[in-house]
Design a protein around this motif. Sequence first.
Motif, PDB file in Angstrom:
ATOM      1  N   ASP A  61       0.937  -1.372   0.013  1.00 51.20           N
ATOM      2  CA  ASP A  61       0.047  -0.091   0.006  1.00 51.20           C
ATOM      3  C   ASP A  61       0.807   1.237   0.008  1.00 51.20           C
ATOM      4  N   ASP A  62       1.923   1.406   0.659  1.00 50.04           N
ATOM      5  CA  ASP A  62       2.843   2.285   0.890  1.00 50.04           C
ATOM      6  C   ASP A  62       3.311   2.477  -0.646  1.00 50.04           C
ATOM      7  N   VAL A  63       3.702   1.712  -1.382  1.00 51.07           N
ATOM      8  CA  VAL A  63       4.218   1.737  -2.728  1.00 51.07           C
ATOM      9  C   VAL A  63       3.206   2.302  -3.686  1.00 51.07           C
ATOM     10  N   LEU A  69       5.831   8.021   4.670  1.00 50.23           N
ATOM     11  CA  LEU A  69       5.988   7.501   6.237  1.00 50.23           C
ATOM     12  C   LEU A  69       5.168   6.786   6.568  1.00 50.23           C
ATOM     13  N   ARG A  70       5.268   5.666   7.385  1.00 48.49           N
ATOM     14  CA  ARG A  70       4.627   4.829   8.241  1.00 48.49           C
ATOM     15  C   ARG A  70       4.880   4.799   9.630  1.00 48.49           C
ATOM     16  N   ARG A  71       3.876   5.087  10.428  1.00 51.53           N
ATOM     17  CA  ARG A  71       4.294   5.267  11.870  1.00 51.53           C
ATOM     18  C   ARG A  71       5.431   6.036  12.324  1.00 51.53           C
ATOM     19  N   GLY A  72       5.512   7.147  11.514  1.00 48.42           N
ATOM     20  CA  GLY A  72       6.526   8.162  11.717  1.00 48.42           C
ATOM     21  C   GLY A  72       7.895   7.919  11.073  1.00 48.42           C
ATOM     22  N   THR A  78      11.039   3.555   0.133  1.00 46.36           N
ATOM     23  CA  THR A  78      11.733   5.281   0.148  1.00 46.36           C
ATOM     24  C   THR A  78      13.241   4.679   0.305  1.00 46.36           C
ATOM     25  N   VAL A  79      13.339   3.609   1.241  1.00 48.35           N
ATOM     26  CA  VAL A  79      14.952   3.503   1.751  1.00 48.35           C
ATOM     27  C   VAL A  79      15.300   2.287   0.711  1.00 48.35           C
ATOM     28  N   TRP A  80      14.591   1.202   0.581  1.00 47.86           N
ATOM     29  CA  TRP A  80      15.406   0.085  -0.296  1.00 47.86           C
ATOM     30  C   TRP A  80      14.754   0.036  -1.881  1.00 47.86           C
ATOM     31  N   GLY A  81      13.808   1.061  -2.132  1.00 47.37           N
ATOM     32  CA  GLY A  81      13.460   0.974  -3.413  1.00 47.37           C
ATOM     33  C   GLY A  81      12.011  -0.075  -3.703  1.00 47.37           C
ATOM     34  N   ALA A  85      10.598  -3.450  -1.824  1.00 50.26           N
ATOM     35  CA  ALA A  85       9.478  -3.368  -0.975  1.00 50.26           C
ATOM     36  C   ALA A  85       8.494  -4.531  -1.537  1.00 50.26           C
ATOM     37  N   ILE A  86       8.210  -4.394  -2.681  1.00 48.72           N
ATOM     38  CA  ILE A  86       7.154  -5.407  -3.595  1.00 48.72           C
ATOM     39  C   ILE A  86       7.645  -6.963  -2.812  1.00 48.72           C
ATOM     40  N   CYS A  87       9.050  -7.093  -3.283  1.00 51.51           N
ATOM     41  CA  CYS A  87       9.486  -8.568  -2.593  1.00 51.51           C
ATOM     42  C   CYS A  87       9.461  -8.644  -1.131  1.00 51.51           C
ATOM     43  N   LEU A  88       9.590  -7.858  -0.419  1.00 51.34           N
ATOM     44  CA  LEU A  88       9.316  -7.950   1.113  1.00 51.34           C
ATOM     45  C   LEU A  88       7.854  -8.203   1.539  1.00 51.34           C
TER      46      LEU A  88
END
Length: 157
Positions: A61-63, A69-72, A78-81, A85-88
């Motif tokens: 959802d963040d992507v 930001l999520r939970r501040g 935004t950190v790893w690409g 993120a999709i793989c995670l």
Amino acid sequence: MAAYHLGWRDLEGNPTDAGWGKGLRAALVFAAARACGTGRRAVVPAAVAVELVHNFPLVHDDVMDAARLRRGRATVWTVWGVPQAICLGGALHALAVRVVTRCGRCRGDGAECAECAVCGGGPGDHRSVRGVRPRTRAGVPTGRRHPRNLGRPGDDR
């Protein structure tokens, strides 16, 4: 990445007390277990799986929303690409499935362990136990059609 997303680690990988959310879903699993007279230890895999299933779409959802930001904290993408993120997200989902399909009695993969839990024996042991109907070698109850053999919609075979 997962430990960061869950709030257990910071960007450098150091433990953090940033918090990982309320844990409401896992708490509901434990409350339901208590209400049913089931011990806490028996439902730990379910509680873990519920939290993982809750978290995997948050990463996706963040992507999709381009949320930074999520939970501040900075979001995973935004950190790893985006690809990572999709793989995670996919990995968190796969882990949730694995957690609930492992029975603890055998060392096989999730499919073998789920089979073991249904049949009551070890991998490949297709005995009828505890009132479970006899199953075919593929683990399908006899007298029932496997989904891939159901035919086309409207076909009543």
